[in-house]
Design a protein around this motif. Structure first.
Motif, PDB file in Angstrom:
ATOM      1  N   TYR A   1      -6.403  -2.864  -1.538  1.00 19.05           N
ATOM      2  CA  TYR A   1      -7.151  -1.881  -0.022  1.00 19.05           C
ATOM      3  C   TYR A   1      -8.958  -2.090  -0.242  1.00 19.05           C
ATOM      4  N   VAL A   2      -9.037  -2.554  -1.263  1.00 18.28           N
ATOM      5  CA  VAL A   2     -10.440  -3.221  -0.656  1.00 18.28           C
ATOM      6  C   VAL A   2     -10.719  -5.338  -0.773  1.00 18.28           C
ATOM      7  N   SER A   3     -12.272  -4.680  -0.630  1.00 15.62           N
ATOM      8  CA  SER A   3     -11.792  -6.415  -0.855  1.00 15.62           C
ATOM      9  C   SER A   3     -14.081  -6.634  -1.971  1.00 15.62           C
ATOM     10  N   ARG A   4     -13.163  -7.851  -2.362  1.00 19.47           N
ATOM     11  CA  ARG A   4     -14.758  -8.240  -2.949  1.00 19.47           C
ATOM     12  C   ARG A   4     -16.006  -8.940  -1.831  1.00 19.47           C
ATOM     13  N   LEU A   5     -14.820  -9.372  -0.663  1.00 24.03           N
ATOM     14  CA  LEU A   5     -15.990 -10.298  -0.067  1.00 24.03           C
ATOM     15  C   LEU A   5     -16.206  -9.695   0.471  1.00 24.03           C
ATOM     16  N   ASP A   6     -16.935 -10.980   1.532  1.00 24.71           N
ATOM     17  CA  ASP A   6     -18.028  -9.966   2.351  1.00 24.71           C
ATOM     18  C   ASP A   6     -17.012  -9.931   3.935  1.00 24.71           C
ATOM     19  N   SER A   7     -16.667 -11.493   4.016  1.00 23.05           N
ATOM     20  CA  SER A   7     -15.694 -11.139   4.768  1.00 23.05           C
ATOM     21  C   SER A   7     -14.826 -10.078   5.240  1.00 23.05           C
ATOM     22  N   PRO A   8     -14.838  -9.995   7.185  1.00 24.18           N
ATOM     23  CA  PRO A   8     -13.810  -8.703   7.262  1.00 24.18           C
ATOM     24  C   PRO A   8     -12.812  -9.134   7.111  1.00 24.18           C
ATOM     25  N   PHE A   9     -11.913  -8.313   6.559  1.00 20.88           N
ATOM     26  CA  PHE A   9      -9.989  -8.395   6.069  1.00 20.88           C
ATOM     27  C   PHE A   9      -9.185  -7.765   6.651  1.00 20.88           C
ATOM     28  N   VAL A  10      -7.306  -7.622   6.528  1.00 25.48           N
ATOM     29  CA  VAL A  10      -7.065  -7.155   7.480  1.00 25.48           C
ATOM     30  C   VAL A  10      -6.408  -6.452   6.240  1.00 25.48           C
ATOM     31  N   LEU A  11      -5.432  -5.313   5.846  1.00 27.36           N
ATOM     32  CA  LEU A  11      -4.711  -5.130   5.131  1.00 27.36           C
ATOM     33  C   LEU A  11      -3.609  -4.362   5.823  1.00 27.36           C
ATOM     34  N   ILE A  12      -2.179  -5.538   5.346  1.00 28.64           N
ATOM     35  CA  ILE A  12      -1.524  -5.603   5.409  1.00 28.64           C
ATOM     36  C   ILE A  12      -0.068  -3.851   4.667  1.00 28.64           C
ATOM     37  N   ASP A  13       0.032  -2.875   4.811  1.00 27.81           N
ATOM     38  CA  ASP A  13       0.660  -1.646   4.243  1.00 27.81           C
ATOM     39  C   ASP A  13       2.160  -1.948   4.325  1.00 27.81           C
ATOM     40  N   LEU A  14       2.824  -2.125   3.374  1.00 27.46           N
ATOM     41  CA  LEU A  14       4.394  -2.957   3.191  1.00 27.46           C
ATOM     42  C   LEU A  14       5.179  -1.292   2.469  1.00 27.46           C
ATOM     43  N   SER A  15       4.631  -0.259   3.323  1.00 31.61           N
ATOM     44  CA  SER A  15       5.558   0.724   2.321  1.00 31.61           C
ATOM     45  C   SER A  15       6.614   1.375   3.315  1.00 31.61           C
ATOM     46  N   LYS A  16       6.485   0.614   4.647  1.00 34.21           N
ATOM     47  CA  LYS A  16       7.673   0.928   5.615  1.00 34.21           C
ATOM     48  C   LYS A  16       8.888   0.066   5.046  1.00 34.21           C
ATOM     49  N   LEU A  17       8.446  -1.138   4.231  1.00 36.94           N
ATOM     50  CA  LEU A  17       9.728  -1.811   4.048  1.00 36.94           C
ATOM     51  C   LEU A  17       9.705  -2.131   2.264  1.00 36.94           C
ATOM     52  N   ARG A  18      11.395  -0.312   2.422  1.00 35.15           N
ATOM     53  CA  ARG A  18      11.464  -0.090   0.959  1.00 35.15           C
ATOM     54  C   ARG A  18      12.966  -0.005   0.486  1.00 35.15           C
ATOM     55  N   GLN A  19      13.381  -0.838   1.452  1.00 36.55           N
ATOM     56  CA  GLN A  19      14.933  -0.832   0.480  1.00 36.55           C
ATOM     57  C   GLN A  19      15.353  -1.084  -0.041  1.00 36.55           C
ATOM     58  N   ILE A  20      16.330  -0.585  -0.784  1.00 33.24           N
ATOM     59  CA  ILE A  20      16.755  -1.079  -1.988  1.00 33.24           C
ATOM     60  C   ILE A  20      18.224  -1.043  -2.204  1.00 33.24           C
ATOM     61  N   ASN A  21      19.216  -2.350  -2.713  1.00 31.50           N
ATOM     62  CA  ASN A  21      20.523  -2.741  -2.596  1.00 31.50           C
ATOM     63  C   ASN A  21      21.065  -3.490  -3.586  1.00 31.50           C
ATOM     64  N   VAL A  22      21.455  -2.176  -3.990  1.00 32.10           N
ATOM     65  CA  VAL A  22      22.234  -2.406  -5.981  1.00 32.10           C
ATOM     66  C   VAL A  22      23.637  -3.304  -5.301  1.00 32.10           C
ATOM     67  N   ASP A  23      24.100  -3.919  -5.990  1.00 29.31           N
ATOM     68  CA  ASP A  23      25.206  -4.210  -6.185  1.00 29.31           C
ATOM     69  C   ASP A  23      26.138  -4.131  -7.661  1.00 29.31           C
ATOM     70  N   ILE A  24      27.164  -3.232  -7.550  1.00 26.09           N
ATOM     71  CA  ILE A  24      27.230  -2.913  -9.592  1.00 26.09           C
ATOM     72  C   ILE A  24      28.267  -4.668  -9.872  1.00 26.09           C
ATOM     73  N   GLU A  25      28.533  -4.586  -8.945  1.00 25.00           N
ATOM     74  CA  GLU A  25      30.094  -5.587  -9.268  1.00 25.00           C
ATOM     75  C   GLU A  25      29.117  -7.310  -9.740  1.00 25.00           C
ATOM     76  N   ASP A  26      28.213  -7.199  -8.722  1.00 25.61           N
ATOM     77  CA  ASP A  26      27.258  -8.124  -8.757  1.00 25.61           C
ATOM     78  C   ASP A  26      26.171  -8.578  -9.947  1.00 25.61           C
ATOM     79  N   ASN A  27      25.872  -7.389 -10.338  1.00 28.59           N
ATOM     80  CA  ASN A  27      24.784  -6.868 -11.305  1.00 28.59           C
ATOM     81  C   ASN A  27      23.538  -7.609 -10.822  1.00 28.59           C
ATOM     82  N   THR A  28      23.044  -7.280  -9.446  1.00 28.33           N
ATOM     83  CA  THR A  28      21.690  -7.274  -8.575  1.00 28.33           C
ATOM     84  C   THR A  28      21.575  -6.416  -8.087  1.00 28.33           C
TER      85      THR A  28
END
Length: 105
Positions: free
Chosen positions: A63-90
């Protein structure tokens, strides 16, 4: 609103000081294709890209940068899907999920 989103998952508050460079803007994609598009766009524009995912960045590099150049932050907090498959153990977990959400699921 910008500061609220920037500070929402900050684990290391020393990086939120006014002296630390802040992103030009924060992008919160809701689909994987949005992430791809933002990478292509930032590359074409020559803008540095930082990625923040599930809030486990205790060093504050997402969420910060040590670079002097401008930067954009991609916040992935909306991508939070969790799929658990007990049969495949994945499990398939999107990077915006928190460790608490993963444990609960």
């Amino acid at each position: 609103m910008f500061n609220k989103v920037l500070e929402s998952r900050a684990q290391n508050l020393r990086y939120l000081t006014t002296s630390m460079p802040k992103p030009w803007f924060i992008f919160k994609p809701v689909h994987e294709s949005h992430v791809q598009a933002s990478i292509i766009c930032s590359k074409k524009l020559g803008v540095h890209l930082c990625v923040r995912s599930g809030g486990h960045d205790y060093e504050g590099l997402s969420y910060v940068s040590r670079l002097d150049s401008p930067f954009v932050l991609i916040d992935l907090s909306k991508l939070r899907q969790i799929n658990v498959d007990i049969e495949d153990n994945t499990a398939w977990v999107q990077s915006g999920a928190t460790i608490g959400e993963l444990y609960y699921r």
